[in-house]
Design a protein around this motif. Structure first.
Motif, PDB file in Angstrom:
ATOM      1  N   ARG A 104     -48.894  23.018  86.732  1.00 23.58           N
ATOM      2  CA  ARG A 104     -48.588  23.495  88.090  1.00 23.58           C
ATOM      3  C   ARG A 104     -48.807  22.404  89.135  1.00 23.58           C
ATOM      4  O   ARG A 104     -48.062  22.316  90.117  1.00 23.58           O
ATOM      5  CB  ARG A 104     -49.416  24.734  88.395  1.00 23.58           C
ATOM      6  N   THR A 105     -49.829  21.568  88.944  1.00 19.72           N
ATOM      7  CA  THR A 105     -50.053  20.482  89.916  1.00 19.72           C
ATOM      8  C   THR A 105     -48.951  19.436  89.819  1.00 19.72           C
ATOM      9  O   THR A 105     -48.536  18.872  90.841  1.00 19.72           O
ATOM     10  CB  THR A 105     -51.422  19.808  89.710  1.00 19.72           C
ATOM     11  N   ILE A 106     -48.461  19.184  88.612  1.00 18.57           N
ATOM     12  CA  ILE A 106     -47.362  18.226  88.454  1.00 18.57           C
ATOM     13  C   ILE A 106     -46.112  18.745  89.155  1.00 18.57           C
ATOM     14  O   ILE A 106     -45.388  17.986  89.821  1.00 18.57           O
ATOM     15  CB  ILE A 106     -47.100  17.953  86.956  1.00 18.57           C
ATOM     16  N   LYS A 107     -45.848  20.049  89.047  1.00 18.28           N
ATOM     17  CA  LYS A 107     -44.699  20.642  89.737  1.00 18.28           C
ATOM     18  C   LYS A 107     -44.860  20.549  91.250  1.00 18.28           C
ATOM     19  O   LYS A 107     -43.876  20.427  91.987  1.00 18.28           O
ATOM     20  CB  LYS A 107     -44.536  22.103  89.318  1.00 18.28           C
ATOM     21  N   THR A 108     -46.111  20.600  91.721  1.00 17.07           N
ATOM     22  CA  THR A 108     -46.383  20.519  93.160  1.00 17.07           C
ATOM     23  C   THR A 108     -46.229  19.094  93.686  1.00 17.07           C
ATOM     24  O   THR A 108     -45.917  18.884  94.862  1.00 17.07           O
ATOM     25  CB  THR A 108     -47.826  21.006  93.447  1.00 17.07           C
ATOM     26  N   SER A 109     -46.436  18.108  92.817  1.00 13.95           N
ATOM     27  CA  SER A 109     -46.462  16.709  93.246  1.00 13.95           C
ATOM     28  C   SER A 109     -45.063  16.138  93.458  1.00 13.95           C
ATOM     29  O   SER A 109     -44.055  16.698  93.006  1.00 13.95           O
ATOM     30  CB  SER A 109     -47.192  15.866  92.198  1.00 13.95           C
ATOM     31  N   LEU A 110     -45.032  14.993  94.125  1.00 17.40           N
ATOM     32  CA  LEU A 110     -43.777  14.267  94.317  1.00 17.40           C
ATOM     33  C   LEU A 110     -43.383  13.567  93.020  1.00 17.40           C
ATOM     34  O   LEU A 110     -44.231  13.214  92.202  1.00 17.40           O
ATOM     35  CB  LEU A 110     -43.942  13.223  95.420  1.00 17.40           C
ATOM     36  N   ALA A 111     -42.106  13.335  92.845  1.00 16.57           N
ATOM     37  CA  ALA A 111     -41.622  12.583  91.686  1.00 16.57           C
ATOM     38  C   ALA A 111     -42.130  11.145  91.775  1.00 16.57           C
ATOM     39  O   ALA A 111     -42.510  10.673  92.857  1.00 16.57           O
ATOM     40  CB  ALA A 111     -40.099  12.616  91.653  1.00 16.57           C
ATOM     41  N   PRO A 112     -42.147  10.414  90.646  1.00 19.75           N
ATOM     42  CA  PRO A 112     -42.707   9.047  90.657  1.00 19.75           C
ATOM     43  C   PRO A 112     -42.128   8.128  91.727  1.00 19.75           C
ATOM     44  O   PRO A 112     -42.874   7.430  92.414  1.00 19.75           O
ATOM     45  CB  PRO A 112     -42.395   8.548  89.249  1.00 19.75           C
ATOM     46  N   LYS A 113     -40.796   8.085  91.889  1.00 21.05           N
ATOM     47  CA  LYS A 113     -40.217   7.188  92.897  1.00 21.05           C
ATOM     48  C   LYS A 113     -40.618   7.615  94.302  1.00 21.05           C
ATOM     49  O   LYS A 113     -40.979   6.784  95.142  1.00 21.05           O
ATOM     50  CB  LYS A 113     -38.695   7.158  92.772  1.00 21.05           C
ATOM     51  N   GLU A 114     -40.563   8.915  94.579  1.00 23.15           N
ATOM     52  CA  GLU A 114     -40.990   9.419  95.890  1.00 23.15           C
ATOM     53  C   GLU A 114     -42.465   9.123  96.123  1.00 23.15           C
ATOM     54  O   GLU A 114     -42.878   8.829  97.252  1.00 23.15           O
ATOM     55  CB  GLU A 114     -40.746  10.924  95.967  1.00 23.15           C
ATOM     56  N   SER A 115     -43.248   9.201  95.052  1.00 17.63           N
ATOM     57  CA  SER A 115     -44.683   8.922  95.158  1.00 17.63           C
ATOM     58  C   SER A 115     -44.926   7.464  95.520  1.00 17.63           C
ATOM     59  O   SER A 115     -45.785   7.159  96.361  1.00 17.63           O
ATOM     60  CB  SER A 115     -45.384   9.263  93.832  1.00 17.63           C
ATOM     61  N   ARG A 116     -44.174   6.534  94.906  1.00 17.24           N
ATOM     62  CA  ARG A 116     -44.333   5.111  95.234  1.00 17.24           C
ATOM     63  C   ARG A 116     -43.992   4.870  96.706  1.00 17.24           C
ATOM     64  O   ARG A 116     -44.686   4.131  97.404  1.00 17.24           O
ATOM     65  CB  ARG A 116     -43.450   4.249  94.326  1.00 17.24           C
ATOM     66  N   ASP A 117     -42.901   5.487  97.162  1.00 18.09           N
ATOM     67  CA  ASP A 117     -42.521   5.334  98.575  1.00 18.09           C
ATOM     68  C   ASP A 117     -43.615   5.886  99.488  1.00 18.09           C
ATOM     69  O   ASP A 117     -43.927   5.308 100.537  1.00 18.09           O
ATOM     70  CB  ASP A 117     -41.203   6.060  98.846  1.00 18.09           C
ATOM     71  N   PHE A 118     -44.203   6.994  99.091  1.00 24.21           N
ATOM     72  CA  PHE A 118     -45.261   7.629  99.876  1.00 24.21           C
ATOM     73  C   PHE A 118     -46.497   6.725  99.943  1.00 24.21           C
ATOM     74  O   PHE A 118     -47.118   6.579 100.998  1.00 24.21           O
ATOM     75  CB  PHE A 118     -45.616   8.976  99.248  1.00 24.21           C
ATOM     76  N   ILE A 119     -46.844   6.110  98.807  1.00 26.44           N
ATOM     77  CA  ILE A 119     -48.005   5.205  98.763  1.00 26.44           C
ATOM     78  C   ILE A 119     -47.772   4.012  99.697  1.00 26.44           C
ATOM     79  O   ILE A 119     -48.647   3.618 100.474  1.00 26.44           O
ATOM     80  CB  ILE A 119     -48.251   4.720  97.317  1.00 26.44           C
ATOM     81  N   HIS A 120     -46.567   3.427  99.631  1.00 29.37           N
ATOM     82  CA  HIS A 120     -46.250   2.287 100.503  1.00 29.37           C
ATOM     83  C   HIS A 120     -46.327   2.686 101.971  1.00 29.37           C
ATOM     84  O   HIS A 120     -46.797   1.911 102.825  1.00 29.37           O
ATOM     85  CB  HIS A 120     -44.859   1.748 100.177  1.00 29.37           C
ATOM     86  N   LYS A 121     -45.872   3.897 102.290  1.00 24.52           N
ATOM     87  CA  LYS A 121     -45.893   4.382 103.674  1.00 24.52           C
ATOM     88  C   LYS A 121     -47.316   4.452 104.203  1.00 24.52           C
ATOM     89  O   LYS A 121     -47.604   4.010 105.324  1.00 24.52           O
ATOM     90  CB  LYS A 121     -45.219   5.756 103.738  1.00 24.52           C
ATOM     91  N   ILE A 122     -48.226   5.012 103.388  1.00 25.56           N
ATOM     92  CA  ILE A 122     -49.615   5.121 103.826  1.00 25.56           C
ATOM     93  C   ILE A 122     -50.271   3.742 103.932  1.00 25.56           C
ATOM     94  O   ILE A 122     -51.050   3.472 104.842  1.00 25.56           O
ATOM     95  CB  ILE A 122     -50.408   6.029 102.872  1.00 25.56           C
ATOM     96  N   ALA A 123     -49.933   2.853 102.991  1.00 24.61           N
ATOM     97  CA  ALA A 123     -50.506   1.491 103.014  1.00 24.61           C
ATOM     98  C   ALA A 123     -50.149   0.784 104.317  1.00 24.61           C
ATOM     99  O   ALA A 123     -50.969   0.052 104.901  1.00 24.61           O
ATOM    100  CB  ALA A 123     -50.000   0.707 101.814  1.00 24.61           C
ATOM    101  N   LYS A 124     -48.932   1.005 104.802  1.00 31.48           N
ATOM    102  CA  LYS A 124     -48.508   0.361 106.047  1.00 31.48           C
ATOM    103  C   LYS A 124     -49.238   0.945 107.258  1.00 31.48           C
ATOM    104  O   LYS A 124     -49.338   0.277 108.301  1.00 31.48           O
ATOM    105  CB  LYS A 124     -46.996   0.543 106.230  1.00 31.48           C
ATOM    106  N   GLN A 125     -49.730   2.163 107.137  1.00 33.27           N
ATOM    107  CA  GLN A 125     -50.430   2.810 108.251  1.00 33.27           C
ATOM    108  C   GLN A 125     -51.870   2.353 108.389  1.00 33.27           C
ATOM    109  O   GLN A 125     -52.507   2.588 109.422  1.00 33.27           O
ATOM    110  CB  GLN A 125     -50.398   4.335 108.073  1.00 33.27           C
ATOM    111  N   LEU A 126     -52.427   1.734 107.346  1.00 27.84           N
ATOM    112  CA  LEU A 126     -53.843   1.340 107.360  1.00 27.84           C
ATOM    113  C   LEU A 126     -54.063   0.103 108.216  1.00 27.84           C
ATOM    114  O   LEU A 126     -53.222  -0.761 108.310  1.00 27.84           O
ATOM    115  CB  LEU A 126     -54.312   1.074 105.919  1.00 27.84           C
TER     116      LEU A 126
END
Length: 263
Positions: free
Chosen positions: A241-263
């Motif tokens: 159920r948590t995997i279904k809730t999570s973003l797909a791998p590519k979307e997750s990488r984009d999300f990680i990069h987005k947060i990294a730029k905010q730091l």
């Protein structure tokens, strides 16, 4: 096996030609057993699962030979058990809500975490734990690497344990590891709302057969292993159920990069 066939420890010992204390010690993992004697016990118990027996027999050949044994006198048994569990797993699924998973941590990040331990650790103890955590990464660095799925909440991406710059380096490492063929990194954003297992941090280690799967819960007192079928079924459901809730791998990488730029 013994419980399933209805034998007591005393009855099993009598059939096996050993006292009940030896049977108890074997079952508790306090003493080893040869593959031949393990198969003898399985025969006494009329085990109907030859694949499980074969997997257990293979495990008898590997007892006490892992790299983690060099830490036997200095780290907790729970820490060593987790490293051994990761080493032998055929697949790992990890859920972390507040921390970056240990197998993906930079040395800088791990050192910062151990610096927050209560009671406070000495510099030598911190270094020992950092070294141990870095060596656990063998399972994703070896060839072939153990297939791993890491489900990480956005909260873990924003917790600045090593400071903003250190966290940015950690996130860059996290995104980089998500490109590895054997590794899937999936992020649960705050926007996803509530999800099952939100209060859990765990590693699900798949064994060579489902009966040998193990869940290791990450608690304030160390790793706690669970292997009862009812527990395994619950945590399989939570992870699905948590995997279904999570973003797909590519979307997750984009999300990680987005947060990294905010730091």
């Amino acid at each position: 096996m013994r419980e399933h066939c209805g034998l007591t420890v005393a009855d099993a010992g009598k059939e096996f030609g050993a006292d009940r204390t030896r049977i108890s010690n074997i079952e508790a993992g306090r003493i080893g057993i040869s593959a031949e004697r393990l198969r003898t016990l399985a025969n006494i118990y009329a085990c109907p699962d030859p694949e499980c027996v074969d997997a257990l027999a293979r495990m008898t050949e590997e007892r006490g030979k892992g790299w983690w044994e060099e830490y036997r006198e200095t780290l907790s048994a729970g820490a060593l058990d987790l490293a051994e569990l990761e080493h032998h797993a055929v697949r790992l699924t990890v859920l972390q809500v507040v921390y970056i998973p240990g197998l993906l941590q930079t040395e800088e990040y791990a050192r910062s975490l151990f610096g927050q331990t209560v009671p406070e650790l000495s510099p030598m103890d911190v270094q020992r734990r950092v070294s141990f955590r870095m060596q656990r990464k063998r399972v994703i660095e070896r060839d072939p690497a153990t297939p791993c799925t890491f489900v990480i909440h956005e909260a873990a991406l924003r917790m600045l344990f090593p400071g903003a710059e250190g966290q940015r380096r950690q996130l860059e490492r996290l995104a980089e590891m998500g490109d590895h063929d054997a590794i899937s990194v999936r992020i649960i954003p705050f926007a996803a709302g509530a999800f099952p297992g939100a209060n859990s941090s765990l590693t699900y280690a798949a064994g060579p057969v489902p009966k040998l799967d193990t869940v290791s819960l990450d608690t304030a007192h160390g790793s706690v292993p669970l292997d009862a079928e009812s527990h395994l079924e619950n945590y399989r459901s939570i992870l699905l159920r948590t995997i279904k809730t999570s973003l797909a791998p590519k979307e997750s990488r984009d999300f990680i990069h987005k947060i990294a730029k905010q730091l």
